[in-house]
Design an enzyme around this catalytic site. Structure first.
Site, PDB file in Angstrom:
ATOM      1  CD  GLU A 424      -8.564   7.681   2.887  1.00  0.00           C
ATOM      2  OE1 GLU A 424      -9.721   7.239   2.866  1.00  0.00           O
ATOM      3  OE2 GLU A 424      -7.547   6.950   2.861  1.00  0.00           O
ATOM      4  CD  GLU A 515      -7.403   6.976   6.512  1.00  0.00           C
ATOM      5  OE1 GLU A 515      -7.209   6.071   5.664  1.00  0.00           O
ATOM      6  OE2 GLU A 515      -8.396   7.708   6.502  1.00  0.00           O
ATOM      7  CG  ASP A 544      -6.766   2.691   5.858  1.00  0.00           C
ATOM      8  OD1 ASP A 544      -7.984   2.453   5.831  1.00  0.00           O
ATOM      9  OD2 ASP A 544      -6.148   3.273   4.949  1.00  0.00           O
ATOM     10  CD  GLU A 601     -11.619   2.625   3.865  1.00  0.00           C
ATOM     11  OE1 GLU A 601     -11.345   3.762   3.461  1.00  0.00           O
ATOM     12  OE2 GLU A 601     -10.748   1.789   4.168  1.00  0.00           O
TER      13      GLU A 601
HETATM   14  P1  C2E Z   1      -7.612   3.189   1.320  1.00  0.00           P
HETATM   15  O1  C2E Z   1      -6.763   3.947   2.263  1.00  0.00           O
HETATM   16  O2  C2E Z   1      -8.433   2.104   1.857  1.00  0.00           O
HETATM   17  O3  C2E Z   1      -8.410   4.228   0.504  1.00  0.00           O
HETATM   18  C1  C2E Z   1      -9.709   4.084   0.172  1.00  0.00           C
HETATM   19  C2  C2E Z   1      -9.832   3.559  -1.183  1.00  0.00           C
HETATM   20  O4  C2E Z   1     -11.170   3.156  -1.385  1.00  0.00           O
HETATM   21  C3  C2E Z   1      -9.547   4.625  -2.245  1.00  0.00           C
HETATM   22  O5  C2E Z   1      -8.969   3.955  -3.320  1.00  0.00           O
HETATM   23  C4  C2E Z   1     -10.913   5.080  -2.612  1.00  0.00           C
HETATM   24  O6  C2E Z   1     -11.001   5.655  -3.912  1.00  0.00           O
HETATM   25  C5  C2E Z   1     -11.698   3.799  -2.532  1.00  0.00           C
HETATM   26  N1  C2E Z   1     -13.101   4.026  -2.276  1.00  0.00           N
HETATM   27  C6  C2E Z   1     -13.666   4.971  -1.536  1.00  0.00           C
HETATM   28  N2  C2E Z   1     -15.020   4.810  -1.541  1.00  0.00           N
HETATM   29  C7  C2E Z   1     -15.293   3.719  -2.280  1.00  0.00           C
HETATM   30  C8  C2E Z   1     -16.495   3.040  -2.645  1.00  0.00           C
HETATM   31  O7  C2E Z   1     -17.611   3.405  -2.271  1.00  0.00           O
HETATM   32  N3  C2E Z   1     -16.381   1.943  -3.422  1.00  0.00           N
HETATM   33  C9  C2E Z   1     -15.186   1.504  -3.822  1.00  0.00           C
HETATM   34  N4  C2E Z   1     -15.138   0.427  -4.582  1.00  0.00           N
HETATM   35  N5  C2E Z   1     -14.020   2.128  -3.518  1.00  0.00           N
HETATM   36  C10 C2E Z   1     -14.091   3.216  -2.749  1.00  0.00           C
HETATM   37  P2  C2E Z   1      -7.770   4.524  -3.998  1.00  0.00           P
HETATM   38  O8  C2E Z   1      -7.716   5.958  -4.054  1.00  0.00           O
HETATM   39  O9  C2E Z   1      -7.585   3.751  -5.279  1.00  0.00           O
HETATM   40  O10 C2E Z   1      -6.598   4.091  -3.030  1.00  0.00           O
HETATM   41  C11 C2E Z   1      -6.256   2.786  -2.846  1.00  0.00           C
HETATM   42  C12 C2E Z   1      -5.315   2.631  -1.711  1.00  0.00           C
HETATM   43  O11 C2E Z   1      -4.082   3.224  -1.996  1.00  0.00           O
HETATM   44  C13 C2E Z   1      -5.775   3.330  -0.456  1.00  0.00           C
HETATM   45  O12 C2E Z   1      -6.689   2.530   0.206  1.00  0.00           O
HETATM   46  C14 C2E Z   1      -4.505   3.524   0.294  1.00  0.00           C
HETATM   47  O13 C2E Z   1      -4.191   2.356   1.030  1.00  0.00           O
HETATM   48  C15 C2E Z   1      -3.532   3.717  -0.807  1.00  0.00           C
HETATM   49  N6  C2E Z   1      -3.237   5.137  -0.945  1.00  0.00           N
HETATM   50  C16 C2E Z   1      -3.942   6.086  -1.578  1.00  0.00           C
HETATM   51  N7  C2E Z   1      -3.324   7.276  -1.496  1.00  0.00           N
HETATM   52  C17 C2E Z   1      -2.214   7.077  -0.754  1.00  0.00           C
HETATM   53  C18 C2E Z   1      -1.162   7.926  -0.295  1.00  0.00           C
HETATM   54  O14 C2E Z   1      -1.109   9.130  -0.530  1.00  0.00           O
HETATM   55  N8  C2E Z   1      -0.171   7.341   0.432  1.00  0.00           N
HETATM   56  C19 C2E Z   1      -0.208   6.008   0.739  1.00  0.00           C
HETATM   57  N9  C2E Z   1       0.772   5.527   1.464  1.00  0.00           N
HETATM   58  N10 C2E Z   1      -1.177   5.200   0.321  1.00  0.00           N
HETATM   59  C20 C2E Z   1      -2.177   5.724  -0.417  1.00  0.00           C
HETATM   60 CA    CA Z   2      -9.070   1.629   3.847  1.00  0.00          CA
HETATM   61 CA    CA Z   3      -6.947   5.141   3.894  1.00  0.00          CA
END
Ligand code: C2E
Ligand code: CA
Ligand code: CA
Length: 659
Positions: A424, A515, A544, A601
């Site tokens: 991802e 997603e 998602d 996830e």
């Molecule tokens: P998401 O799509 O649900 O992405 C997964 C989030 O869960 C990611 O946070 C990831 O670092 C975190 N994660 C993965 N495994 C674990 C785990 O085992 N424990 C915990 N506590 N967290 C875990 P991240 O990178 O901070 O992203 C947060 C949200 O921001 C994402 O949730 C997504 O909705 C959004 N996001 C991230 N990148 C993009 C992007 O390029 N475009 C858009 N539109 N949204 C994004």
């Molecule tokens: Ca998610």
């Molecule tokens: Ca996601």
């Protein structure tokens, strides 16, 4: 000119009583003189009677003209009548030298001669407004005296008669000249008055226009409330006053939620009517003299000054928010419109008007992010956040262009075999000043400064670059997922943008997964067309954060979504939560019946992974396997995690080099 005629009449009327009184007096004196000379024959008495009647008739005529209003309505006729009266009495006086026996003007009758000459001269001097009147009186008297003098045919008398004739000529000239002067004076006066009148009218017109312009400049034409210009002046004035008297000034800013969409869907006139209704509702609720203004668009402001301003502002906000629960009726429609409110106060939060407005704005912005119908009061954190947001927005475009911002990748693995099934892409930005910026902050900032398309294109580019590289790392059927915020569908065409990116990098759409959070599926009208296009183009689709919203199942089926990603909140500590296990089990059953793959996830512990595998989840993502990492770090992680794959790759490259 009627006004001049009226002035001539007025001139006569003014001196009329004294003229008549003088006439009566001279008449009496003349009779006394005649009596002393013992010449009061019956004809003299008759003359006296005629003269008296003439005077009385003139007085009566003047009264009648006044009573009938003719002096003003018919000045010309009035002048003629009055002139005839003057002629009559002039002729009566003129008869005197001829009825007194042996009239001797320079001898014994000199007093009468003087009285008559004096009266004639006096009338010419006095009556300057209207010549005929003076001359009608004077000429018969003077002609009679002159005739009498010449008639006596004595040297002195004839000389005097000739002098008198010259005097008559002088009188006539003088009279005509005086009348001309009078008339031209009156004309000038009339013109001056007319000019003054028109100036007064013009002045009052200008004043009226000015007050209308002032009202226009200060009022909002749609709602009748104060406008932004007036609001700024009042806010600055109230703060200046509060500084002197040591009081508070509270500022409320109201914002109508979803006003833009009402405007777009129902039309501008409906939007206008709605704003008018909201304005009148706010006005009816706030009646303590606070200034209510429309700042433009769907923003209203209230300035609350005086004692306990902050308290009063809070209660105003509460009553407006409470009232906003009642549907608003307009144009036979009705709707419940949410309001958000920001509140800030001088001197608590700001020192001047500009700062106070900025503080209330920050509070409003924060209120809009929260639940509907809420009041937010300014606090210093909001200022820090706003500053942070400003810096992020300012630097975002450059970061996208220079690559300072880009995707990190978190692997997804098969829960049973632990084989890598995908990655991802997650946005990452290490800001030189602010440090790590969380993805939602970046996504929101991009939306606010219209960079959503560039941001997603950047992540999609990174995803394509990885997808191209994966086969060379020994991963063939592995997808790279990227997140697309549902709101982006309203901002630009996601399929068009993606098509351009995949074509540029020679990547098959099927190598990418999109997603989308449930939100998109809840707003089908907006997303429908673009999601269908994405599906037709061959992209894999994933829902998602599944379980957080309320996906329409029917819609999920019609969309042919490939995967459901169960939200982290259900996964965390699932080994210790029976409720979450039951929930996940239900979601898995649902997914299986719809032929959807289930991805979990947020998997952090081996216990959770084991339970999830037992519950039937096929694919997992989480810190247990790997944290998101830069693309460059993936090679060694893949080599460690999937040694067989990397071994195969090494063997392959060895084989190629031998060949
Ligand atoms: P998401 O799509 O649900 O992405 C997964 C989030 O869960 C990611 O946070 C990831 O670092 C975190 N994660 C993965 N495994 C674990 C785990 O085992 N424990 C915990 N506590 N967290 C875990 P991240 O990178 O901070 O992203 C947060 C949200 O921001 C994402 O949730 C997504 O909705 C959004 N996001 C991230 N990148 C993009 C992007 O390029 N475009 C858009 N539109 N949204 C994004
Ligand atoms: Ca998610
Ligand atoms: Ca996601």
């Amino acid at each position: 000119m009627p006004a001049v005629l009226q002035a001539q009449v007025a001139d006569i009327v003014e001196g009329y009583p004294s003229t008549l009184a003088l006439n009566a007096f001279t008449l009496t004196v003349s009779m006394i003189v005649l009596r002393l000379l013992d010449q009061t024959s019956w004809i003299v008495w008759l003359w006296f009677g005629c003269a008296g009647m003439c005077i009385a008739a003139r007085a009566y005529m003047m009264n009648a003209l006044k009573r009938r209003g003719m002096l003003l309505s018919a000045p010309k006729a009035s002048l003629t009548i009055l002139s005839l009266g003057a002629l009559a009495i002039g002729m009566v006086w003129g008869a005197l030298p001829w009825i007194v026996p042996s009239f001797d003007p320079l001898g014994q009758h000199a007093p009468l001669f003087l009285i008559m000459g004096g009266m004639a001269a006096g009338s010419v001097i006095k009556q300057i407004g209207y010549t005929p009147l003076a001359l009608n009186f004077a000429i018969p008297i003077l002609l009679s005296l002159m005739g009498n003098l010449i008639y006596l045919w004595r040297a002195n008398e004839v000389l005097m008669g000739l002098c008198l004739s010259l005097m008559i000529l002088v009188f006539i000239r003088r009279s005509i000249w005086a009348e001309r002067m009078f008339v031209s004076n009156q004309v000038a006066r009339h013109q001056a008055t007319a000019l003054a009148d028109s100036l007064t009218r013009a002045n009052s017109d200008i004043l009226r226009q000015n007050s209308r312009l002032e009202a226009l400049a200060n009022r909002d034409t749609l709602t009748g409330l104060a406008n932004r210009v007036f609001f700024h002046g009042r806010l600055a004035g109230d703060i200046a006053r509060a500084k002197v008297v040591d009081e508070q000034v509270a500022l409320l800013i109201f914002d109508v939620e979803r006003f833009q969409s009402i405007n777009d869907t129902l039309g501008h006139s409906a939007g206008d009517a709605l704003l008018q209704e909201i304005a009148s509702r706010i006005s009816s609720l706030i009646e303590d003299g606070s200034l209510i203004a429309r700042l433009g668009g769907d923003e209203f402001a209230v300035i609350v000054s005086g004692s306990a301003a902050l308290e009063r502002a809070r209660s105003h906000a509460a009553s407006v928010l409470e009232a906003s629960r009642q549907p608003i009726h307009w144009h036979q429609r009705q709707a419940v419109v949410g309001l958000s409110v920001g509140l800030a106060a001088y001197p608590d939060h700001a020192d001047n008007a500009e700062e106070l407005l900025a503080c209330a704005d920050m509070a409003l912005y924060d209120a809009k992010r929260g639940d509907r119908r809420q009041l937010r009061e300014f606090d210093p954190d909001l200022r820090r956040n706003a500053e942070r947001k400003r810096i992020i927005e300012q630097d975002l475009e450059r970061a996208i262009q220079t690559g300072a911002l880009g995707a990190w990748f978190q692997p997804q693995v098969d829960l049973v075999s632990r084989r890598i099934t995908g990655f991802e892409a997650l946005v990452r930005w290490q800001h030189p000043q602010l440090g790590f910026i969380a993805p939602p902050e970046i996504v929101n900032a991009a939306r606010d400064v219209h960079l959503s398309e560039q941001l997603t294109a950047r992540i999609a580019t990174d995803a394509c670059i990885l997808a191209r590289r994966l086969p060379s790392l020994g991963l063939d059927d592995v997808t790279v997922a990227l997140n697309v915020s549902p709101r982006e569908f309203a901002l630009y065409s996601v399929p068009c943008m993606l098509q351009a990116v995949v074509e540029r990098h020679g990547v098959e759409p099927s190598a990418l997964e999109i997603e989308i959070t449930e939100e998109a599926i809840l707003d089908p009208a907006l997303a429908d067309e673009q999601l269908k296009k994405l599906e037709q183009a061959g992209y894999k689709l994933a829902v998602d954060d599944f379980g957080m919203g309320h996906s329409s199942l029917a819609y999920l089926i019609s969309l042919k979504v490939d995967r459901l990603k169960i939200d982290r909140s259900f996964v965390k500590d699932v080994a210790r939560s029976e409720t979450n296990q039951k929930l996940i089990s239900t979601m898995v059953t649902l997914g299986q019946s719809l032929a959807l793959e289930i991805v979990v996830e947020g998997v952090e512990t081996p216990e959770d992974a084991a339970i999830l595998a037992r519950l039937g989840c096929s694919t997992a993502q989480g810190y247990l396997f790997a944290r998101p990492m830069p693309a460059g770090a993936l090679d060694s992680w893949i080599a460690q995690h999937q040694p067989t794959t990397s071994l195969k790759r090494k063997m392959k490259s060895k084989h190629l080099s031998v060949a």
